[in-house]
Design an enzyme around this catalytic site. Structure first.
Site, mmCIF file in Angstrom:
data_model
loop_
_atom_site.group_PDB
_atom_site.id
_atom_site.type_symbol
_atom_site.label_atom_id
_atom_site.label_comp_id
_atom_site.label_asym_id
_atom_site.label_seq_id
_atom_site.Cartn_x
_atom_site.Cartn_y
_atom_site.Cartn_z
ATOM 1 N N LYS A 100 13.375 3.780 0.589
ATOM 2 C CA LYS A 100 12.428 2.890 -0.299
ATOM 3 C C LYS A 100 12.869 2.583 -1.602
ATOM 4 O O LYS A 100 13.293 4.106 -2.154
ATOM 5 C CB LYS A 100 10.675 3.019 -0.504
ATOM 6 C CG LYS A 100 10.107 1.964 -1.356
ATOM 7 C CD LYS A 100 8.850 1.955 -0.818
ATOM 8 C CE LYS A 100 8.536 0.636 -1.488
ATOM 9 N NZ LYS A 100 6.567 0.625 -2.347
ATOM 10 N N SER A 115 0.248 1.264 0.402
ATOM 11 C CA SER A 115 1.925 0.229 0.447
ATOM 12 C C SER A 115 2.435 0.867 1.566
ATOM 13 O O SER A 115 3.283 0.014 2.013
ATOM 14 C CB SER A 115 2.354 0.618 -0.583
ATOM 15 O OG SER A 115 1.623 -0.382 -1.780
ATOM 16 N N SER A 120 3.317 -2.783 -1.100
ATOM 17 C CA SER A 120 4.928 -2.982 -1.340
ATOM 18 C C SER A 120 6.043 -2.393 0.050
ATOM 19 O O SER A 120 7.353 -2.432 -0.196
ATOM 20 C CB SER A 120 4.738 -2.640 -2.802
ATOM 21 O OG SER A 120 5.135 -1.141 -2.863
#
Length: 489
Positions: free
Chosen positions: A79, A178, A154
């Site tokens: 990420k 997330s 997210s």
């Protein structure tokens, strides 16, 4: 079966048996990335040359007879809020569009020691603020199972690249769901570890008391492999990290046995707002556990109804504090329109560098921390947090794990909720309490809706109950056959 359709555990076995080389595997998955990335848009950066160089080194070590990790040569994505030295780490924000970290996050260092191959940085909601991966300053990510729908957020990019076949495993971060919500929307397995189990050093902070790095994979075993690699006490860099009872051992201790396990179904998670299809699939999973010999019964967590406002007060307050450092002076985006006015430099750099959702949460957080409102909002939210933690602790005196839905619905259409932030925030109702209480949560697919979109279920455990969660997840996975769900793009 193509290589991109295999789990990390299967690919690891092939590498160790020398049926394929790390370079061949990396080339194959980069080719898959090339084939699907223009549709899915799961990456911010693809590190092709770096990945092939890492793979070549793994092959050299294997040829020399060196002992290697089970993850050696396995391609993965990270990420884009986790610092990687020499590779841009943007948080999918204009504010950090050119940030090249001078150091690696602790988890990146640990993965390097396991000789993983990093093929790129995954897209995300800007500064991890969002539930749909539409808030990226770069581009929205699309759900591989239906390109008109969101992948969740997210960590939407981290989930989407696993579901698309670009990589078998990835890292995300979870502040209020997330990792778990995008895992549910994309039909992959995701784990939010216990707070403190994984070092946060090098994770660009959203809400420091809630953030936690965790793994994605296509099977429970994949997630266990990656969890073993990243879990470690990090007293030098992260004072909140702790020594866990399962460090490096979860894969070795996987047991698909839930006979006698006590599983609680909190009635508050199955009420109004949860779609019939989601409720049906999760309750069907409960029936599967009963057939495997588990004891399944209803419990009550009445304070969960306060979890959502508590989460948004606490997380926004911490976001306001953490993001104050981005001022257009030290690094990142600086407005060209400020002239010699220092206040204008601060104001314009932040107004132009941050997107609408980030600005919204900064303003909310600044408000609840301001004089006259601190006691009315922030202090009360902290008190409610303690009560919620106590309620979960009491629940785990009667059950080993808690089974719930992950989100009220399956993946929704891109753009359908962007004009109503409160409706999007409400989608976090099933996940935020886990972060508030600092607990581990495992999400895996448990079925599909009428549109053949994945439905996920969530298993919540007590602090450091990761092994129990993974064992329960493996038992369901084997009984249902629901794993390794790669989208047919």
């Amino acid at each position: 079966m193509e290589l991109y359709q295999k789990t990390a555990a299967e690919l690891s076995a092939m590498l160790q048996a020398k049926e394929i080389s790390a370079v061949e595997l990396t080339q194959s998955l980069l080719a898959r990335t090339d084939a699907v990335e223009d549709k899915v848009q799961g990456f911010v950066t693809v590190t092709r040359e770096q990945a092939l160089a890492q793979a070549a080194k793994v092959d050299e070590k294997r040829a020399a007879g060196q002992a290697l990790s089970d993850l050696a040569g396995i391609p993965m994505a990270i990420k884009d809020n986790i610092c990687t030295k020499g590779t841009l780490t943007t948080c999918a924000s204009k504010m950090l569009y050119n940030f090249n970290p001078p150091y690696n996050a602790t988890v990146v260092e640990k993965l390097a020691a396991h000789d993983v191959v990093v093929t790129g940085k995954a897209n995300m909601d800007e500064f991890a603020m969002g539930s749909s991966c539409e808030n990226s300053a770069m581009h929205p990510t699309h759900n591989p199972h239906d390109l008109s729908r969101v992948p969740g957020g997210s960590s939407g990019g981290s989930a989407a690249v696993v579901a698309s076949g670009a990589v078998p495993i990835s890292l995300g971060s979870d502040t209020g769901g997330s990792i778990r919500q995008p895992a549910s929307f994309c039909g992959v397995v995701g784990l939010k570890p216990t707070y403190g189990a994984v070092s946060r050093y090098g994770l660009i902070a959203f809400a420091s008391s809630l953030d936690q790095i965790g793994p994605f994979g296509r099977s429970v075993e994949d997630v266990a492999m990656l969890l073993d690699a990243i879990t470690a006490h990090d007293p030098k860099h992260d004072s909140t990290s702790v020594q866990t009872p399962f460090e490096g051992t979860t894969r070795a201790n996987l047991r698909a046995d839930v006979k006698g396990m006590k599983i609680g179904l909190p009635k508050e998670y199955f009420g109004a707002g949860i779609s019939d299809e989601v409720r049906t699939q999760v309750l069907s999973a409960a029936d599967t556990y009963k057939s495997l010999g588990a004891e399944v019964f209803e419990i009550s967590l009445p304070l969960v109804e306060y979890a959502l406002p508590v989460y948004y007060i606490l997380s926004s307050a911490e976001a306001s504090s953490n993001l104050a450092r981005f001022d257009g002076v030290k690094y990142g985006y600086r407005t060209p329109h400020a002239g010699d006015d220092l206040i204008a430099l601060y104001t314009k750099s932040r107004s132009e560098g941050f997107g609408a959702e980030v600005q919204r949460r900064i303003m909310l957080g600044t408000y609840v921390l301001s004089s006259g409102y601190y006691d009315a909002y922030y202090k009360k939210a902290r008190a409610a947090q303690r009560k919620i933690r106590q309620e979960f602790a009491a629940a785990f005196e009667t059950c080993d794990v808690i089974l719930t839905p992950v989100a009220p619905t399956t993946a929704y259409e891109i753009g359908s909720k962007t004009t109503n932030p409160l409706e999007m925030y409400a989608g976090d109702i099933c996940t935020v309490s886990v972060n508030i209480a600092g607990l581990p949560g495992l999400v895996q697919p448990c079925g599909f809706d009428e549109n053949h979109l994945p439905v996920g279920m969530q298993l919540i455990g007590p602090r450091f109950g990761e092994q129990t969660l993974l064992n329960a997840g493996l038992a369901f996975e084997q009984a249902s056959g629901l794993k390794n769900i790669v989208a047919a793009l």
